[in-house]
Design a protein around this motif. Structure first.
Motif, PDB file in Angstrom:
ATOM      1  N   GLU A  18      31.950   6.144  15.853  1.00 58.82           N
ATOM      2  CA  GLU A  18      30.790   6.918  16.287  1.00 58.82           C
ATOM      3  C   GLU A  18      30.536   6.699  17.770  1.00 58.82           C
ATOM      4  OE1 GLU A  18      26.225   6.187  15.450  1.00 58.82           O
ATOM      5  OE2 GLU A  18      27.176   7.051  13.672  1.00 58.82           O
ATOM      6  N   ALA A  19      30.612   5.447  18.214  1.00 59.27           N
ATOM      7  CA  ALA A  19      30.386   5.125  19.623  1.00 59.27           C
ATOM      8  C   ALA A  19      31.440   5.768  20.517  1.00 59.27           C
ATOM      9  CB  ALA A  19      30.373   3.614  19.823  1.00 59.27           C
ATOM     10  N   ASP A  20      32.646   5.964  19.975  1.00 57.91           N
ATOM     11  CA  ASP A  20      33.731   6.591  20.732  1.00 57.91           C
ATOM     12  C   ASP A  20      33.687   8.114  20.664  1.00 57.91           C
ATOM     13  OD1 ASP A  20      34.727   4.146  21.506  1.00 57.91           O
ATOM     14  OD2 ASP A  20      36.182   4.013  19.863  1.00 57.91           O
ATOM     15  N   GLY A  21      32.675   8.658  20.027  1.00 55.44           N
ATOM     16  CA  GLY A  21      32.542  10.109  19.928  1.00 55.44           C
ATOM     17  C   GLY A  21      33.374  10.737  18.839  1.00 55.44           C
ATOM     18  N   GLN A  22      33.881   9.932  17.903  1.00 57.60           N
ATOM     19  CA  GLN A  22      34.708  10.446  16.803  1.00 57.60           C
ATOM     20  C   GLN A  22      33.846  10.608  15.548  1.00 57.60           C
ATOM     21  OE1 GLN A  22      38.521   8.251  16.463  1.00 57.60           O
ATOM     22  NE2 GLN A  22      37.935   7.230  18.357  1.00 57.60           N
ATOM     23  N   ALA A  23      32.986  11.597  15.568  1.00 57.54           N
ATOM     24  CA  ALA A  23      32.012  11.770  14.493  1.00 57.54           C
ATOM     25  C   ALA A  23      32.679  12.019  13.139  1.00 57.54           C
ATOM     26  CB  ALA A  23      31.060  12.918  14.826  1.00 57.54           C
ATOM     27  N   ASP A  24      33.727  12.850  13.111  1.00 58.13           N
ATOM     28  CA  ASP A  24      34.389  13.153  11.837  1.00 58.13           C
ATOM     29  C   ASP A  24      35.037  11.905  11.243  1.00 58.13           C
ATOM     30  OD1 ASP A  24      33.595  15.759  12.045  1.00 58.13           O
ATOM     31  OD2 ASP A  24      35.512  16.489  12.838  1.00 58.13           O
ATOM     32  N   ARG A  25      35.677  11.120  12.109  1.00 62.43           N
ATOM     33  CA  ARG A  25      36.303   9.886  11.610  1.00 62.43           C
ATOM     34  C   ARG A  25      35.233   8.913  11.112  1.00 62.43           C
ATOM     35  NH1 ARG A  25      38.101   4.869  13.871  1.00 62.43           N
ATOM     36  NH2 ARG A  25      39.759   3.999  12.558  1.00 62.43           N
ATOM     37  N   ALA A  26      34.116   8.830  11.834  1.00 64.12           N
ATOM     38  CA  ALA A  26      33.034   7.948  11.414  1.00 64.12           C
ATOM     39  C   ALA A  26      32.521   8.355  10.037  1.00 64.12           C
ATOM     40  CB  ALA A  26      31.893   7.980  12.438  1.00 64.12           C
ATOM     41  N   LEU A  27      32.292   9.651   9.844  1.00 67.00           N
ATOM     42  CA  LEU A  27      31.814  10.132   8.557  1.00 67.00           C
ATOM     43  C   LEU A  27      32.806   9.793   7.448  1.00 67.00           C
ATOM     44  CD1 LEU A  27      29.872  11.700   6.761  1.00 67.00           C
ATOM     45  CD2 LEU A  27      30.999  13.819   7.494  1.00 67.00           C
ATOM     46  N   GLY A  28      34.097   9.949   7.716  1.00 67.16           N
ATOM     47  CA  GLY A  28      35.101   9.627   6.710  1.00 67.16           C
ATOM     48  C   GLY A  28      35.088   8.156   6.325  1.00 67.16           C
ATOM     49  N   LEU A  29      34.885   7.282   7.302  1.00 65.96           N
ATOM     50  CA  LEU A  29      34.828   5.849   7.025  1.00 65.96           C
ATOM     51  C   LEU A  29      33.587   5.490   6.211  1.00 65.96           C
ATOM     52  CD1 LEU A  29      36.031   4.651  10.518  1.00 65.96           C
ATOM     53  CD2 LEU A  29      37.206   4.186   8.360  1.00 65.96           C
ATOM     54  N   PHE A  30      32.471   6.105   6.548  1.00 69.46           N
ATOM     55  CA  PHE A  30      31.244   5.842   5.787  1.00 69.46           C
ATOM     56  C   PHE A  30      31.363   6.384   4.359  1.00 69.46           C
ATOM     57  CE2 PHE A  30      29.034   6.226  10.141  1.00 69.46           C
ATOM     58  CZ  PHE A  30      29.254   4.879  10.410  1.00 69.46           C
ATOM     59  N   GLN A  31      32.052   7.517   4.206  1.00 65.17           N
ATOM     60  CA  GLN A  31      32.270   8.066   2.865  1.00 65.17           C
ATOM     61  C   GLN A  31      33.166   7.134   2.055  1.00 65.17           C
ATOM     62  OE1 GLN A  31      30.834  11.012   1.652  1.00 65.17           O
ATOM     63  NE2 GLN A  31      31.597  10.207  -0.306  1.00 65.17           N
ATOM     64  N   GLN A  32      34.180   6.555   2.693  1.00 71.19           N
ATOM     65  CA  GLN A  32      35.028   5.584   1.993  1.00 71.19           C
ATOM     66  C   GLN A  32      34.200   4.382   1.540  1.00 71.19           C
ATOM     67  OE1 GLN A  32      38.774   4.402   3.912  1.00 71.19           O
ATOM     68  NE2 GLN A  32      38.640   6.240   5.185  1.00 71.19           N
ATOM     69  N   ALA A  33      33.309   3.937   2.411  1.00 71.22           N
ATOM     70  CA  ALA A  33      32.457   2.797   2.060  1.00 71.22           C
ATOM     71  C   ALA A  33      31.619   3.119   0.825  1.00 71.22           C
ATOM     72  CB  ALA A  33      31.559   2.429   3.241  1.00 71.22           C
ATOM     73  N   TRP A  34      31.084   4.339   0.778  1.00 66.93           N
ATOM     74  CA  TRP A  34      30.289   4.750  -0.374  1.00 66.93           C
ATOM     75  C   TRP A  34      31.142   4.759  -1.651  1.00 66.93           C
ATOM     76  CZ3 TRP A  34      25.587   5.483  -2.248  1.00 66.93           C
ATOM     77  CH2 TRP A  34      25.406   6.297  -3.356  1.00 66.93           C
TER      78      TRP A  34
END
Length: 236
Positions: A18-34
């Motif tokens: 998210e800090a690097d501006g990779q919003a889609d990748r961030a969302l995917g990682l948070f979805q994996q966590a869920w």
């Protein structure tokens, strides 16, 4: 939080993305966590981060509600410090949906539990967000009941600084900003922005203003005006 938990590791990686501006990748990682969350505690953590990356205010509110429900199910010391920010996030989500009265209720809940937030910058951020939320939703004093709970108690009006004192402090702060008086601002702003009307808040604000006054670095008119603020009945 245990940094070795797989859910936490994924959320930390997501925050970096998210800090690097990779919003889609961030969302995917948070979805994996869920998806790998093993219990309500881990699901609570994942839901918090998922709420940050939703495309609609309705979904943001839904995930914040999910986060709160999971924290309630955990119900132990692991989640106690989460509640101030949980209620702030719910209040902000409701504001975006135009549900101002409910937002006010959530900010009031957050104020009731702000002492449970960890001290330091995180705790200060919660105070600032709560105070701002209460001010911004003050036009809706009627309390909308949170589903499944009683209406928030307490006198919400007491959370606001006396209007006359607030105006004087704002005027002084504006002058300090204009000439970049960083010492006066650094001493005053944390206590002022985080003012929630408790006795401790009153003491912190008065003490901060007194330190600025005692330094005798201000122009004469500001020194006199600040002395009047410190002596006001609202801060005595």
């Amino acid at each position: 939080m245990d940094p070795e938990l797989p859910v936490v590791r994924l959320c930390v990686e997501g925050m970096r993305a998210e800090a690097d501006g990779q919003a889609d990748r961030a969302l995917g990682l948070f979805q994996q966590a869920w998806e790998i969350a093993a219990d309500d505690y881990e699901a609570c953590i994942a839901a918090h981060y998922l709420a940050r990356h939703q495309n609609s205010p309705e979904e943001t509110l839904r995930w914040n509600q999910e986060c709160l429900e999971r924290a309630d199910r955990v119900g132990d010391e692991r989640v106690v410090g989460f509640y101030p920010s949980l209620y702030v996030n719910l209040g902000q989500a409701c504001r975006r949906l135009g549900r101002t009265a409910l937002a006010h209720t959530y900010f009031a809940r957050a104020a009731e539990r702000v002492g449970e937030a960890p001290e330091g910058q995180y705790g200060d951020w919660n105070r600032f967000a709560i105070a701002e939320g209460l001010r911004e939703t003050a036009s809706e004093p009627a309390v909308e009941v949170i589903e499944g709970e009683d209406a928030a108690g307490g006198d919400i009006a007491r959370r606001h600084l006396d209007a006359a004192v607030d105006g004087q402090v704002r005027e002084l702060v504006a002058r300090w900003c204009a000439r970049a008086d960083l010492m006066a601002l650094a001493l005053t702003l944390p206590a002022y922005l985080g003012y929630l009307g408790t006795e401790g808040d009153r003491v912190r604000l008065r003490s901060a203003l007194h330190m600025v006054h005692a330094a005798r670095r201000l122009p004469d008119d500001e020194q006199t005006g600040l002395g009047a603020v410190i002596g006001a009945a609202a801060l005595e």
